[in-house]
Structure formats: structure tokens, C-alpha cells
Motif scaffolding. Structure first.
Motif, PDB file in Angstrom:
ATOM      1  N   LEU A  47      34.765  46.509  39.898  1.00  0.00           N
ATOM      2  CA  LEU A  47      34.899  45.329  40.742  1.00  0.00           C
ATOM      3  C   LEU A  47      36.334  45.048  41.157  1.00  0.00           C
ATOM      4  CD1 LEU A  47      33.483  42.941  42.073  1.00  0.00           C
ATOM      5  CD2 LEU A  47      33.822  41.642  39.958  1.00  0.00           C
ATOM      6  N   ARG A  48      37.291  45.234  40.249  1.00  0.00           N
ATOM      7  CA  ARG A  48      38.680  44.884  40.548  1.00  0.00           C
ATOM      8  C   ARG A  48      39.251  45.739  41.671  1.00  0.00           C
ATOM      9  NH1 ARG A  48      42.026  41.547  38.071  1.00  0.00           N
ATOM     10  NH2 ARG A  48      44.278  41.811  38.258  1.00  0.00           N
ATOM     11  N   VAL A  49      38.794  46.981  41.767  1.00  0.00           N
ATOM     12  CA  VAL A  49      39.215  47.863  42.864  1.00  0.00           C
ATOM     13  C   VAL A  49      38.297  47.693  44.066  1.00  0.00           C
ATOM     14  CG1 VAL A  49      39.473  50.286  43.568  1.00  0.00           C
ATOM     15  CG2 VAL A  49      40.296  49.537  41.330  1.00  0.00           C
ATOM     16  N   ALA A  50      37.016  47.434  43.818  1.00  0.00           N
ATOM     17  CA  ALA A  50      36.021  47.390  44.903  1.00  0.00           C
ATOM     18  C   ALA A  50      36.315  46.298  45.925  1.00  0.00           C
ATOM     19  CB  ALA A  50      34.625  47.186  44.314  1.00  0.00           C
ATOM     20  N   VAL A  51      36.693  45.101  45.477  1.00  0.00           N
ATOM     21  CA  VAL A  51      36.880  43.987  46.414  1.00  0.00           C
ATOM     22  C   VAL A  51      38.029  44.244  47.384  1.00  0.00           C
ATOM     23  CG1 VAL A  51      37.442  41.545  46.626  1.00  0.00           C
ATOM     24  CG2 VAL A  51      35.760  42.286  44.935  1.00  0.00           C
TER      25      VAL A  51
ATOM     26  N   THR B  78      37.794  45.080  51.493  1.00  0.00           N
ATOM     27  CA  THR B  78      38.550  44.341  52.506  1.00  0.00           C
ATOM     28  C   THR B  78      39.252  45.298  53.467  1.00  0.00           C
ATOM     29  OG1 THR B  78      38.876  42.419  51.077  1.00  0.00           O
ATOM     30  CG2 THR B  78      40.446  42.719  52.864  1.00  0.00           C
ATOM     31  N   LEU B  79      39.867  46.356  52.951  1.00  0.00           N
ATOM     32  CA  LEU B  79      40.534  47.328  53.821  1.00  0.00           C
ATOM     33  C   LEU B  79      39.524  48.039  54.722  1.00  0.00           C
ATOM     34  CD1 LEU B  79      43.140  48.897  51.357  1.00  0.00           C
ATOM     35  CD2 LEU B  79      43.487  47.088  53.049  1.00  0.00           C
ATOM     36  N   ALA B  80      38.343  48.370  54.171  1.00  0.00           N
ATOM     37  CA  ALA B  80      37.303  48.995  54.988  1.00  0.00           C
ATOM     38  C   ALA B  80      36.828  48.041  56.082  1.00  0.00           C
ATOM     39  CB  ALA B  80      36.125  49.414  54.108  1.00  0.00           C
ATOM     40  N   GLN B  81      36.741  46.761  55.753  1.00  0.00           N
ATOM     41  CA  GLN B  81      36.302  45.780  56.737  1.00  0.00           C
ATOM     42  C   GLN B  81      37.357  45.547  57.817  1.00  0.00           C
ATOM     43  OE1 GLN B  81      35.317  42.734  53.789  1.00  0.00           O
ATOM     44  NE2 GLN B  81      33.209  42.776  54.496  1.00  0.00           N
ATOM     45  N   LEU B  82      38.632  45.704  57.479  1.00  0.00           N
ATOM     46  CA  LEU B  82      39.674  45.593  58.494  1.00  0.00           C
ATOM     47  C   LEU B  82      39.445  46.602  59.607  1.00  0.00           C
ATOM     48  CD1 LEU B  82      43.009  45.078  56.496  1.00  0.00           C
ATOM     49  CD2 LEU B  82      42.003  43.518  58.165  1.00  0.00           C
ATOM     50  N   SER B  83      39.195  47.857  59.243  1.00  0.00           N
ATOM     51  CA  SER B  83      38.986  48.881  60.266  1.00  0.00           C
ATOM     52  C   SER B  83      37.656  48.680  60.984  1.00  0.00           C
ATOM     53  CB  SER B  83      39.052  50.279  59.637  1.00  0.00           C
ATOM     54  OG  SER B  83      38.110  50.427  58.595  1.00  0.00           O
ATOM     55  N   SER B  84      36.604  48.315  60.248  1.00  0.00           N
ATOM     56  CA  SER B  84      35.290  48.122  60.859  1.00  0.00           C
ATOM     57  C   SER B  84      35.300  46.956  61.845  1.00  0.00           C
ATOM     58  CB  SER B  84      34.240  47.885  59.768  1.00  0.00           C
ATOM     59  OG  SER B  84      32.970  47.629  60.333  1.00  0.00           O
TER      60      SER B  84
ATOM     61  N   LEU C 210      46.708  45.304  45.444  1.00  0.00           N
ATOM     62  CA  LEU C 210      46.755  46.434  46.374  1.00  0.00           C
ATOM     63  C   LEU C 210      47.531  47.595  45.741  1.00  0.00           C
ATOM     64  CD1 LEU C 210      47.307  44.805  49.891  1.00  0.00           C
ATOM     65  CD2 LEU C 210      45.181  45.513  48.792  1.00  0.00           C
ATOM     66  N   SER C 211      46.894  48.249  44.793  1.00  0.00           N
ATOM     67  CA  SER C 211      47.511  49.384  44.108  1.00  0.00           C
ATOM     68  C   SER C 211      47.516  50.607  45.017  1.00  0.00           C
ATOM     69  CB  SER C 211      46.718  49.708  42.840  1.00  0.00           C
ATOM     70  OG  SER C 211      45.395  50.109  43.176  1.00  0.00           O
ATOM     71  N   ARG C 212      48.181  51.655  44.573  1.00  0.00           N
ATOM     72  CA  ARG C 212      48.215  52.910  45.334  1.00  0.00           C
ATOM     73  C   ARG C 212      46.803  53.466  45.505  1.00  0.00           C
ATOM     74  NH1 ARG C 212      48.796  58.438  44.090  1.00  0.00           N
ATOM     75  NH2 ARG C 212      49.941  59.622  45.680  1.00  0.00           N
ATOM     76  N   GLU C 213      45.982  53.358  44.455  1.00  0.00           N
ATOM     77  CA  GLU C 213      44.601  53.834  44.533  1.00  0.00           C
ATOM     78  C   GLU C 213      43.820  53.085  45.607  1.00  0.00           C
ATOM     79  OE1 GLU C 213      40.554  54.113  41.726  1.00  0.00           O
ATOM     80  OE2 GLU C 213      42.307  52.963  41.069  1.00  0.00           O
ATOM     81  N   VAL C 214      43.981  51.772  45.656  1.00  0.00           N
ATOM     82  CA  VAL C 214      43.268  50.954  46.635  1.00  0.00           C
ATOM     83  C   VAL C 214      43.684  51.337  48.057  1.00  0.00           C
ATOM     84  CG1 VAL C 214      43.086  48.606  47.560  1.00  0.00           C
ATOM     85  CG2 VAL C 214      42.843  49.006  45.109  1.00  0.00           C
ATOM     86  N   LEU C 215      44.977  51.495  48.288  1.00  0.00           N
ATOM     87  CA  LEU C 215      45.470  51.828  49.624  1.00  0.00           C
ATOM     88  C   LEU C 215      44.986  53.201  50.073  1.00  0.00           C
ATOM     89  CD1 LEU C 215      49.121  50.457  49.341  1.00  0.00           C
ATOM     90  CD2 LEU C 215      47.205  49.442  50.601  1.00  0.00           C
ATOM     91  N   LEU C 216      44.986  54.172  49.156  1.00  0.00           N
ATOM     92  CA  LEU C 216      44.531  55.525  49.505  1.00  0.00           C
ATOM     93  C   LEU C 216      43.034  55.530  49.810  1.00  0.00           C
ATOM     94  CD1 LEU C 216      46.518  57.729  46.950  1.00  0.00           C
ATOM     95  CD2 LEU C 216      46.871  57.560  49.422  1.00  0.00           C
ATOM     96  N   LEU C 217      42.258  54.805  49.019  1.00  0.00           N
ATOM     97  CA  LEU C 217      40.825  54.728  49.269  1.00  0.00           C
ATOM     98  C   LEU C 217      40.537  54.046  50.602  1.00  0.00           C
ATOM     99  CD1 LEU C 217      39.494  53.805  45.716  1.00  0.00           C
ATOM    100  CD2 LEU C 217      38.992  55.900  46.981  1.00  0.00           C
TER     101      LEU C 217
END
Length: 239
Positions: A40-44, A48-54, A186-193
Motif C-alpha cells: 500500500l505505501r508504494v501503491a498509492v 497517482t503517477l499513473a493517473q497523471l499520465s492517464s 516519492l522514493s526512487r522505486e516509486v518514480l521508476l515504476l
């Protein structure tokens, strides 16, 4: 890791397609998928980043039909409350809020089906709609179904509805992103995903725009109402 990314990309494509047709739904359905894949901590924030592009793609593809006054009013309420909600994410109790939202959505659909739809809201009311959406989206990942009844009641359908809702949602997702950055989410993992999932969300938004052009207003509204019921049931079943 590659298998996880492929699964996430497939889900992002299909649900960006759904969002491009109905104007919402992708975020609500993606959150449990991303939670299962990433936690959950990474998913939210990834959602949000996926929704920005969508949402950005949907707003651009439907840009000629946008109702800019509604977008502006919505943003006035959404931006500060989305930022505030993002900072509260780690501490807020969410189960009761999800169930309340589910009951609200079912009530709205029942009201419309009984031939007593809500009156046409004024533009000023979208400030309050934006505020509620911004806070709820920051805490729950996505509350696109919450805004749908108000945009429909205003009289928007098909491209005007999808584009205007997407542009409005874009303002709150940008504010959420800023809040997650301040909160250190917004960790490195979150940004890369988020970057890796962007091509799939853009492709889904493009294909969905082509489908919207080929359906009637009546079918479109019916699809949106089916989506509202599905989203309500997901909120009520969630923990």
C-alpha cells in the motif's frame, strides 16, 4: 521483478482504457492491483503517477470539448485539500470513509434510475466537489466515481465529460504528488515504476478515446452508471 512490471503494465493499460471510456474507474480498480503487487505505501503514490499520465492524455485527446470554467472551479477546492490529504495519508482511518463513499454512490445511481436525478449544479458548487475529491483521492488513492454524478448532472456527456473530468482530476493529482514528495513517499522505486507504467496508460487512453466516438450518449451514461455501482461495491467490500 519483470513479471510484476508486466502485470502492472497490463492492468494499467486495461484500466486506462476503461477510464477513457467512462471518465473514471481506472484508479479505483488499479489500487487493489497495485497494492497486491507493491504494498500500500508504494501503491498509492505509484497510482497517482499513473493517473497523471492517464488524465493528462485524456484531457489532451478531448481538449476541444473541455469546459474550462468547471476545471478552474474544481481546482480551487481540489488543490489545497489534495495537498492536505496527502500529508495525512500515513495517519487517517480509511475504512469508514470508503464505506460512506460506497453508500453515497449507490444512492446517486438509485436516485437517477427512479427518475429523480439531482438538479443541474452551478459552477460554484464544483469548488466543494473539488475539495471533497481532493481530500478523498489523497487518502484513498482515487475517488473518480465521486465526481461523476456532478459532471453528469451538469449535462456533460462523452468527450466533454471525459475531457473535463480528466483535466479537473489532473489538478488534484499534481497537488497530491507535491504532498507525497513533502511526506517523503516519492522514493526512487516509486518514480521508476511511475515512468515504466506511463506508456501503457497513454496507449489505453488513446484507444478509449476512439471508442467514445462510436457510442451514443444513452449508452455512455449507462456505462458510467454501471461503473458507479461497481465502484460502490468495491468501496463497501474493502477493508
Amino acid at each position: 521483478m519483470l513479471g510484476t512490471l508486466l502485470a502492472a503494465s497490463a492492468a494499467a493499460f486495461l484500466l486506462a482504457l476503461l477510464s477513457a471510456v467512462t471518465g473514471f474507474g481506472g484508479g479505483v480498480l488499479l489500487l487493489p492491483v497495485f497494492t497486491a503487487l507493491f504494498g500500500l505505501r508504494v501503491a498509492v503514490p505509484v497510482l497517482t503517477l499513473a493517473q497523471l499520465s492517464s488524465n493528462g492524455a485524456r484531457a489532451w485527446l478531448n481538449r476541444r470539448e473541455l469546459r474550462w470554467p468547471l476545471v478552474g472551479r474544481f481546482a480551487l477546492g481540489a488543490a489545497p485539500f489534495a495537498l492536505f490529504g496527502a500529508l495525512l495519508l500515513a495517519h487517517a482511518p480509511l475504512a469508514a470513509l470508503k464505506r460512506l463513499l460506497g453508500v453515497f454512490l449507490l444512492a446517486v445511481v438509485a436516485w437517477r434510475r427512479l427518475g429523480r436525478p439531482p438538479g443541474r449544479p452551478g459552477e460554484r458548487s464544483f469548488v466543494a466537489v473539488g475539495a471533497a475529491s481532493g481530500l478523498g483521492s489523497a487518502l484513498l488513492g482515487s475517488v473518480g466515481p465521486l465526481t461523476a454524478p456532478f459532471f453528469l448532472a451538469y449535462g456533460l456527456t462523452r468527450a466533454a465529460y471525459v475531457g473535463t473530468e480528466a483535466a479537473a482530476a489532473l489538478t488534484l493529482h499534481l497537488s497530491k504528488t507535491a504532498g507525497y514528495a513533502v511526506a517523503g513517499l516519492l522514493s526512487r522505486e516509486v518514480l521508476l515504476l511511475g515512468a515504466a507504467l506511463t506508456p501503457a496508460t497513454l496507449a489505453g487512453a488513446w484507444l478509449g478515446r476512439r471508442i467514445v466516438d462510436r457510442i451514443s450518449d444513452r449508452v455512455f451514461v449507462g456505462l458510467v452508471e454501471v461503473g458507479l455501482v461497481a465502484a460502490a461495491l468495491l468501496f463497501l467490500a474493502g477493508r
